[in-house]
Design a protein around this motif. Sequence first.
Motif, short mmCIF file in Angstrom:
data_model
loop_
_atom_site.label_atom_id
_atom_site.label_comp_id
_atom_site.label_asym_id
_atom_site.label_seq_id
_atom_site.Cartn_x
_atom_site.Cartn_y
_atom_site.Cartn_z
N LEU A 34 66.60 46.27 40.76
CA LEU A 34 67.33 45.52 39.72
C LEU A 34 66.82 44.09 39.61
N ASN A 35 66.58 43.45 40.75
CA ASN A 35 66.11 42.07 40.73
C ASN A 35 64.76 41.95 40.06
N ILE A 36 63.84 42.84 40.41
CA ILE A 36 62.49 42.76 39.85
C ILE A 36 62.48 43.15 38.37
N ILE A 37 63.26 44.17 38.01
CA ILE A 37 63.35 44.55 36.59
C ILE A 37 63.89 43.38 35.77
N LYS A 38 64.90 42.68 36.31
CA LYS A 38 65.46 41.52 35.61
C LYS A 38 64.41 40.44 35.39
N LYS A 39 63.51 40.30 36.36
CA LYS A 39 62.48 39.26 36.27
C LYS A 39 61.36 39.62 35.30
N VAL A 40 61.03 40.90 35.22
CA VAL A 40 59.80 41.27 34.50
C VAL A 40 60.03 41.99 33.18
N TRP A 41 61.28 42.36 32.85
CA TRP A 41 61.48 43.20 31.67
C TRP A 41 60.98 42.54 30.39
N LEU A 42 61.21 41.23 30.28
CA LEU A 42 60.78 40.54 29.06
C LEU A 42 59.25 40.50 28.97
N TYR A 43 58.59 40.26 30.11
CA TYR A 43 57.12 40.23 30.11
C TYR A 43 56.55 41.60 29.75
N ILE A 44 57.22 42.65 30.21
CA ILE A 44 56.76 44.00 29.88
C ILE A 44 56.88 44.26 28.38
N LEU A 45 58.03 43.91 27.81
CA LEU A 45 58.23 44.12 26.37
C LEU A 45 57.22 43.31 25.56
N PRO A 88 56.24 43.25 46.64
CA PRO A 88 56.22 43.28 45.17
C PRO A 88 56.76 41.99 44.56
N PHE A 89 56.05 40.88 44.79
CA PHE A 89 56.50 39.58 44.31
C PHE A 89 55.51 39.01 43.31
N CYS A 90 56.01 38.21 42.38
CA CYS A 90 55.13 37.42 41.53
C CYS A 90 54.68 36.20 42.34
N SER A 91 53.74 35.43 41.81
CA SER A 91 53.20 34.29 42.56
C SER A 91 54.28 33.27 42.91
N PHE A 107 58.66 51.37 32.84
CA PHE A 107 59.95 51.17 33.50
C PHE A 107 60.28 52.31 34.47
N ILE A 108 59.93 53.55 34.10
CA ILE A 108 60.18 54.67 35.01
C ILE A 108 59.34 54.52 36.27
N LEU A 109 58.04 54.33 36.09
CA LEU A 109 57.15 54.20 37.24
C LEU A 109 57.52 52.99 38.10
N LEU A 110 57.81 51.88 37.44
CA LEU A 110 58.14 50.66 38.17
C LEU A 110 59.39 50.84 39.01
N SER A 111 60.41 51.45 38.45
CA SER A 111 61.67 51.65 39.18
C SER A 111 61.47 52.54 40.40
N VAL A 112 60.76 53.65 40.21
CA VAL A 112 60.53 54.58 41.32
C VAL A 112 59.68 53.93 42.41
N ARG A 138 69.57 50.40 53.70
CA ARG A 138 68.19 50.34 53.21
C ARG A 138 68.11 50.82 51.76
N ILE A 139 68.84 51.85 51.44
CA ILE A 139 68.88 52.36 50.07
C ILE A 139 69.50 51.32 49.14
N ASP A 140 70.58 50.69 49.59
CA ASP A 140 71.21 49.64 48.78
C ASP A 140 70.25 48.47 48.57
N PHE A 141 69.50 48.12 49.63
CA PHE A 141 68.52 47.04 49.53
C PHE A 141 67.45 47.40 48.50
N ALA A 142 66.97 48.64 48.56
CA ALA A 142 65.93 49.08 47.63
C ALA A 142 66.44 49.06 46.19
N LYS A 143 67.68 49.50 45.99
CA LYS A 143 68.27 49.47 44.64
C LYS A 143 68.37 48.02 44.13
N GLU A 144 68.79 47.14 45.03
CA GLU A 144 68.93 45.73 44.65
C GLU A 144 67.58 45.13 44.26
N GLN A 145 66.54 45.50 45.01
CA GLN A 145 65.20 45.01 44.71
C GLN A 145 64.72 45.50 43.35
#
Length: 334
Positions: free
Chosen positions: A206-217, A98-101, A52-57, A197-204
């Motif tokens: 959050l969006n990607i973490i929301k999509k992948v957090w369950l798969y990571i766990l 950084p998108f899934c299929s 999660f740390i690496l992914l967020s950064v 651009r910073i706001d866009f990056a933050k949003e991305q």
Amino acid sequence: MFVFEWLNNQLLKMEWLYNLIKLLVENVFGLSVQEQLGGSIHFFIYDVIKIFILLSVLIFTISYIQSFFPPERTRRILGRYNGISANILGALLGTVTPFCSCSSIPLFIGFTSAGLPIGVTFSFLISSPLVDLASVLLLASIFNWKIAISYVVVGIILAVIGGTIISKSKLEKYVEPFVFNNKVFEAAQEELTTRERIDFAKEQVLNIIKKVWLYILVGVGIGAGIHNWVPESIISAVLGLDKWYSVLLATIVGVPMYADIFGTLPIAEALVSKGVGIGTVLAFMMAVTALSLPSMIMLKKVVKTRLLLIFAGIVTIGIILIGYIFNAFGYLII
């Protein structure tokens, strides 16, 4: 060299975090990390936090850079090239998205609607979920840089070859007509401010973490179970390097699954630690990310069955070949 190794161990492999979690498990939980339960808890907590740390950064950094290349600008860049150079560029652009299929398919529709050759869009479609900068650094953090770079190279080669074959085969008639009939309007791109651009990056992030957090766990949980509870003899009996069918089995098992590459990494780490060939593990990861059943169902909405089967066949054969090649020569990069 020493400085690079130290930075790699502390920033990517996060040895400081490994030792911190080890102290937590042993002194707070009263468990030894050498035992099954303690080792599982340590594996789970350490890998979850590290990923999660690496992914967020990484997603923040990649998304900030990506804000300079919105879809319309990307389409214009791709439109300047043709032939294999366009396929190479499409594959390379896929690595910085950084998108899934499933998330890549709307972009595939947009690019095709805008008149880009379907071979180029398929190179993008293969590369985007398979290879991205975040997965490269995460692979390096779990394995090493040789494996990470090798994975990127073969992923891009597979995307270029796959897109080139589809382009040369003249398969446009197997794309659903509505894709070509969509109107694409040329819209002026507004120049974003640094704050935007910073706001866009933050949003991305959050969006990607929301999509992948369950798969990571789930992935880390499975990895912890394999690493500490499944005997090496059982893993080797099924997926050992001496088993000619191991790559085929790993590919077949990966197809019906749906997970981001970030969720497959902990499983890959555990399998390699049990003696499974690196080619077998990479074949599993590629099948999960590039040939997942949900993405095939979505793609079926925009292409006809024949093109879908050709696409799946090209990618499957490519993954299997890559798996066997890596198993044969993997000792050079481990």
